[in-house]
Design a protein around this motif. Sequence first.
Motif, mmCIF file in Angstrom:
data_model
loop_
_atom_site.group_PDB
_atom_site.id
_atom_site.type_symbol
_atom_site.label_atom_id
_atom_site.label_comp_id
_atom_site.label_asym_id
_atom_site.label_seq_id
_atom_site.Cartn_x
_atom_site.Cartn_y
_atom_site.Cartn_z
ATOM 1 N N LEU A 34 -18.370 54.859 3.655
ATOM 2 C CA LEU A 34 -18.142 55.517 2.881
ATOM 3 C C LEU A 34 -16.982 53.689 2.034
ATOM 4 O O LEU A 34 -17.808 52.879 2.665
ATOM 5 N N ALA A 35 -16.982 53.989 0.576
ATOM 6 C CA ALA A 35 -16.777 52.202 0.304
ATOM 7 C C ALA A 35 -15.315 52.203 -0.118
ATOM 8 O O ALA A 35 -15.113 52.951 -1.129
ATOM 9 N N VAL A 36 -13.901 51.236 -0.274
ATOM 10 C CA VAL A 36 -13.331 50.647 -0.600
ATOM 11 C C VAL A 36 -13.100 50.210 -1.962
ATOM 12 O O VAL A 36 -13.068 48.703 -1.238
ATOM 13 N N ILE A 37 -13.382 50.647 -3.172
ATOM 14 C CA ILE A 37 -13.485 49.701 -3.958
ATOM 15 C C ILE A 37 -11.944 49.097 -4.546
ATOM 16 O O ILE A 37 -11.246 50.154 -5.072
ATOM 17 N N PRO A 127 -3.620 56.508 1.601
ATOM 18 C CA PRO A 127 -3.472 56.048 2.422
ATOM 19 C C PRO A 127 -3.940 56.511 4.540
ATOM 20 O O PRO A 127 -3.265 57.888 4.024
ATOM 21 N N GLY A 128 -5.294 57.220 4.750
ATOM 22 C CA GLY A 128 -5.381 57.852 5.410
ATOM 23 C C GLY A 128 -6.222 58.843 4.882
ATOM 24 O O GLY A 128 -6.021 60.408 5.558
ATOM 25 N N THR A 129 -5.511 59.639 3.773
ATOM 26 C CA THR A 129 -6.238 60.985 3.170
ATOM 27 C C THR A 129 -7.967 61.486 3.638
ATOM 28 O O THR A 129 -8.671 60.446 4.235
ATOM 29 N N GLY A 153 -12.282 59.728 6.095
ATOM 30 C CA GLY A 153 -11.244 59.172 5.809
ATOM 31 C C GLY A 153 -11.317 58.451 6.349
ATOM 32 O O GLY A 153 -11.736 57.699 6.691
ATOM 33 N N ILE A 154 -10.372 56.824 6.076
ATOM 34 C CA ILE A 154 -10.020 55.433 6.814
ATOM 35 C C ILE A 154 -8.256 55.323 6.156
ATOM 36 O O ILE A 154 -7.698 55.872 4.751
ATOM 37 N N ASN A 155 -7.735 54.906 7.824
ATOM 38 C CA ASN A 155 -6.157 54.978 7.720
ATOM 39 C C ASN A 155 -5.952 54.170 6.862
ATOM 40 O O ASN A 155 -4.956 54.245 6.848
ATOM 41 N N ASP A 156 -6.863 53.647 6.277
ATOM 42 C CA ASP A 156 -5.840 52.126 5.637
ATOM 43 C C ASP A 156 -6.159 52.428 3.950
ATOM 44 O O ASP A 156 -6.033 51.892 3.362
ATOM 45 N N ALA A 157 -6.944 53.555 3.238
ATOM 46 C CA ALA A 157 -8.015 53.506 2.307
ATOM 47 C C ALA A 157 -7.386 55.232 1.701
ATOM 48 O O ALA A 157 -7.409 55.880 2.583
ATOM 49 N N PRO A 158 -7.158 55.418 0.587
ATOM 50 C CA PRO A 158 -7.590 54.283 0.032
ATOM 51 C C PRO A 158 -5.996 54.373 -0.757
ATOM 52 O O PRO A 158 -4.783 54.771 -0.609
ATOM 53 N N ARG A 159 -4.675 52.647 -0.832
ATOM 54 C CA ARG A 159 -4.305 51.897 -1.240
ATOM 55 C C ARG A 159 -3.842 52.613 -2.963
ATOM 56 O O ARG A 159 -5.369 52.439 -3.290
ATOM 57 N N ALA A 160 -2.675 52.211 -3.656
ATOM 58 C CA ALA A 160 -3.191 53.110 -4.436
ATOM 59 C C ALA A 160 -3.815 52.392 -5.606
ATOM 60 O O ALA A 160 -4.060 53.425 -6.840
ATOM 61 N N ASN A 161 -4.459 50.969 -6.055
ATOM 62 C CA ASN A 161 -4.936 51.136 -6.711
ATOM 63 C C ASN A 161 -6.683 50.569 -6.312
ATOM 64 O O ASN A 161 -7.771 49.921 -6.972
ATOM 65 N N GLU A 162 -7.012 51.405 -5.259
ATOM 66 C CA GLU A 162 -8.287 51.848 -5.121
ATOM 67 C C GLU A 162 -9.113 52.831 -5.081
ATOM 68 O O GLU A 162 -8.283 54.262 -5.268
#
Length: 194
Positions: A34-37, A127-129, A153-162
């Motif tokens: 997974l990449a958070v961008i 985040p966490g989805t 999934g990732i506990n702190d992603a996606p943030r609203a702008n990610e």
Amino acid sequence: MAAPSVRKFVTIVDEVFHENGPPAATPHRRGAILAVIENPFAGRYVDEIAPFMTDLEPLGLAMAERLIEALGGAPERIEAYGKGAIVGAAGEVEHAALWHAPGGYAMREALGGAKAIVPSAKKVGAPGTRIDIPIAHKDASYVRSHFDAMEVGINDAPRANELVVVLAMTTGARIHNRAGGLAASAVEGKDGLR
């Protein structure tokens, strides 16, 4: 546009020895990267978004290569794949659709020209989805033994702008598969179906 801004990568590898049956001598391995961008379209409607797919191509290839390495480093051992994306709340599901081509073609290239369509899932979330990434055989979509999914999934992603973009691969069929259908050993590999 510019290259995607990556906040972090997460790599997950499962080794499955059994599902209430006899333990396998060699575990079934499945993995996801997974990449958070940053989502360059977050917070506004942009009509022309397709060029971002080209910007995502190098990221897709780098992720595919990293995932193959995490699963043992041998592309010939990978038998199935899938992809997906989660869009932060300031984006729209169409932004996740931009991952279809760069994610799919990257895996096909890294695996030496796989034939089958890469199954995909996408959604908008906080985040966490978590998302279920569908998985199917890389050369023949009718190989039922390789139909699977991997929840990630990732506990702190996606943030609203990610965006969270995902690739998944496995080294074989579901452990103890016995639902019949086209056997992987019988695949012709001509059309991506059989």
